[in-house]
Design an enzyme around this catalytic site. Sequence first.
Site, PDB file in Angstrom:
ATOM      1  CG  ASN A 136      -1.933  -1.297   1.171  1.00 18.59           C
ATOM      2  OD1 ASN A 136      -1.921  -1.809   0.212  1.00 18.59           O
ATOM      3  ND2 ASN A 136      -2.558  -1.336   2.450  1.00 18.59           N
ATOM      4  CG  ASP A 157      -3.162   3.204   2.472  1.00 19.47           C
ATOM      5  OD1 ASP A 157      -2.111   2.933   3.296  1.00 19.47           O
ATOM      6  OD2 ASP A 157      -3.977   2.660   2.156  1.00 19.47           O
ATOM      7  CG  HIS A 207       3.916  -1.615  -4.733  1.00 20.45           C
ATOM      8  ND1 HIS A 207       2.650  -2.341  -4.828  1.00 20.45           N
ATOM      9  CD2 HIS A 207       4.646  -2.728  -5.251  1.00 20.45           C
ATOM     10  CE1 HIS A 207       3.086  -3.581  -5.262  1.00 20.45           C
ATOM     11  NE2 HIS A 207       4.106  -3.789  -5.556  1.00 20.45           N
ATOM     12  CB  CYS A 240      12.323  19.764  -8.038  1.00 19.17           C
ATOM     13  SG  CYS A 240      13.633  19.630  -6.799  1.00 19.17           S
ATOM     14  CB  CYS A 284      16.649  21.546  -9.572  1.00 21.65           C
ATOM     15  SG  CYS A 284      15.520  20.272 -10.075  1.00 21.65           S
ATOM     16  N   GLY A 286      -5.458  -8.942   2.905  1.00 24.47           N
ATOM     17  CA  GLY A 286      -6.158  -8.185   2.023  1.00 24.47           C
ATOM     18  C   GLY A 286      -5.200  -7.759   0.678  1.00 24.47           C
ATOM     19  CB  THR A 287      -2.399  -8.838  -1.341  1.00 24.15           C
ATOM     20  OG1 THR A 287      -2.061  -8.648  -2.470  1.00 24.15           O
ATOM     21  CG2 THR A 287      -1.919 -10.291  -0.510  1.00 24.15           C
ATOM     22  CB  SER A 288      -6.017  -9.599  -5.480  1.00 24.70           C
ATOM     23  OG  SER A 288      -4.977  -8.895  -6.131  1.00 24.70           O
ATOM     24  CB  ALA A 300      -8.190  -6.819   7.621  1.00 27.62           C
TER      25      ALA A 300
HETATM   26  P1  OAD Z   1      -6.409  -5.796  -5.141  1.00 30.53           P
HETATM   27  O1  OAD Z   1      -7.333  -4.733  -5.321  1.00 30.53           O
HETATM   28  O2  OAD Z   1      -5.709  -6.346  -6.134  1.00 30.53           O
HETATM   29  O3  OAD Z   1      -6.715  -6.829  -3.805  1.00 30.53           O
HETATM   30  C1  OAD Z   1      -7.175  -6.223  -2.820  1.00 30.53           C
HETATM   31  C2  OAD Z   1      -7.660  -7.729  -2.173  1.00 30.53           C
HETATM   32  O4  OAD Z   1      -8.375  -7.160  -0.754  1.00 30.53           O
HETATM   33  C3  OAD Z   1      -8.537  -8.557  -2.619  1.00 30.53           C
HETATM   34  O5  OAD Z   1      -8.202  -9.845  -2.605  1.00 30.53           O
HETATM   35  C4  OAD Z   1      -9.995  -8.312  -1.780  1.00 30.53           C
HETATM   36  O6  OAD Z   1     -10.709  -9.498  -1.767  1.00 30.53           O
HETATM   37  C5  OAD Z   1      -9.360  -8.143  -0.250  1.00 30.53           C
HETATM   38  N1  OAD Z   1     -10.127  -7.284   0.247  1.00 30.53           N
HETATM   39  C6  OAD Z   1     -11.302  -6.561   0.050  1.00 30.53           C
HETATM   40  N2  OAD Z   1     -11.670  -5.946   1.406  1.00 30.53           N
HETATM   41  C7  OAD Z   1     -11.366  -6.449   2.192  1.00 30.53           C
HETATM   42  C8  OAD Z   1     -11.380  -6.451   3.847  1.00 30.53           C
HETATM   43  N3  OAD Z   1     -11.973  -5.558   4.420  1.00 30.53           N
HETATM   44  N4  OAD Z   1     -10.177  -6.998   4.535  1.00 30.53           N
HETATM   45  C9  OAD Z   1      -9.516  -7.841   4.092  1.00 30.53           C
HETATM   46  N5  OAD Z   1      -9.222  -7.881   2.721  1.00 30.53           N
HETATM   47  C10 OAD Z   1     -10.001  -7.411   1.436  1.00 30.53           C
HETATM   48  O7  OAD Z   1      -4.975  -4.958  -4.245  1.00 30.53           O
HETATM   49  P2  OAD Z   1      -3.480  -5.214  -3.832  1.00 30.53           P
HETATM   50  O8  OAD Z   1      -3.306  -7.044  -4.118  1.00 30.53           O
HETATM   51  O9  OAD Z   1      -2.748  -4.768  -2.927  1.00 30.53           O
HETATM   52  O10 OAD Z   1       0.018  -1.179  -7.007  1.00 30.53           O
HETATM   53  O11 OAD Z   1      -2.947  -4.894  -5.280  1.00 30.53           O
HETATM   54  C11 OAD Z   1      -1.633  -4.871  -5.624  1.00 30.53           C
HETATM   55  C12 OAD Z   1      -0.883  -3.700  -6.384  1.00 30.53           C
HETATM   56  O12 OAD Z   1      -1.651  -3.643  -7.344  1.00 30.53           O
HETATM   57  C13 OAD Z   1      -1.036  -2.354  -5.530  1.00 30.53           C
HETATM   58  O13 OAD Z   1       0.023  -2.104  -4.573  1.00 30.53           O
HETATM   59  C14 OAD Z   1      -0.959  -1.567  -6.663  1.00 30.53           C
HETATM   60  C15 OAD Z   1      -1.882  -2.069  -7.668  1.00 30.53           C
HETATM   61  O14 OAD Z   1      -1.663  -1.868  -9.079  1.00 30.53           O
HETATM   62  C16 OAD Z   1       0.524   0.061  -6.823  1.00 30.53           C
HETATM   63  O15 OAD Z   1       0.016   1.073  -6.186  1.00 30.53           O
HETATM   64  C17 OAD Z   1       2.095   0.475  -7.420  1.00 30.53           C
END
Ligand code: OAD
Length: 248
Positions: free
Chosen positions: A103, A105, A120, A149, A152, A189-191, A233
């Site tokens: 994240n 954020d 990231h 900037c 510069c 909480g990651t896909s 979460a």
């Molecule tokens: P995704 O949006 O791909 O996945 C979010 C995951 O969170 C999904 O599997 C949901 O099922 C799950 N989810 C939703 N609500 C939830 C909750 N309340 N508690 C727990 N899980 C929950 O986000 P990321 O896997 O973080 O890159 O995506 C990876 C990267 O793709 C990000 O860092 C971003 C993006 O492009 C950059 O910002 C550079």
Amino acid sequence: MDSTRFQRAAEILRAAQRIAVLTGAGISAESGVPTFRGEDGLWRQFRAEDLATPEAFARDPKTVWEWYDWRRGIIGKVNPNPGHMVLAQWEKKLSGFKLITQNVDGLHARAGSTKILELHGNIWKTRCTKEETVAENLEVPLKQIPPACPACGALLRPHIVWFGESLDPDILRRAIGASSLCDVMLVVGTSAFVQPAASLPLRASAAGAKIIEINPDPTPLTHYADVSLHGKAGEILPRIDQILSLPS
Ligand code: OAD
């Protein structure tokens, strides 16, 4: 949900000497930060190739910055949720605790976590396109788009790893180290679609660590998880914390 799964997760965490946590957008969802691939996910409404690639920025820095300014506006108004809070507490109370996040954020830091590997980047930081200087910028909305900037005058970019770019090698090395050495990896909480982040739990698992996954939906990692906790979460982490009942 079956309470034995919570007991099992707590037992694994209690027995661990080294704990690594990998978080994704889902941990901030309950704070009100949109995820990327969910139903209302950002990548369902916007094209990543227009907004989150070096090519897009070279073509149209104003549009890219306007999008980041809009996201900063959303994130600036929200607060960390109980999921972030529990992880911040665990950093203080559990041995060998490492937090790795995808994240940008900044909500883990606002919850009180201090040692965070931000794979990231961070939406509250800018980087000079000429001198590479990284600086904090908390202005919402930005006074000037695209920003320049102060040292510069060159164009500033968001300090974010875009598609097609490499992660900071030092941060990645430390994240790989933490994943390879932990006894348990908690994946929240990651896909698990974006590499190399998604491979960190596989590395941990291959090195013998237990995997605990917290996610309302199954992911490609679910199959490797020793304990899968399906849900939010912000509800599941406090429940595990309650079972652990760590001394304050
Ligand atoms: P995704 O949006 O791909 O996945 C979010 C995951 O969170 C999904 O599997 C949901 O099922 C799950 N989810 C939703 N609500 C939830 C909750 N309340 N508690 C727990 N899980 C929950 O986000 P990321 O896997 O973080 O890159 O995506 C990876 C990267 O793709 C990000 O860092 C971003 C993006 O492009 C950059 O910002 C550079």
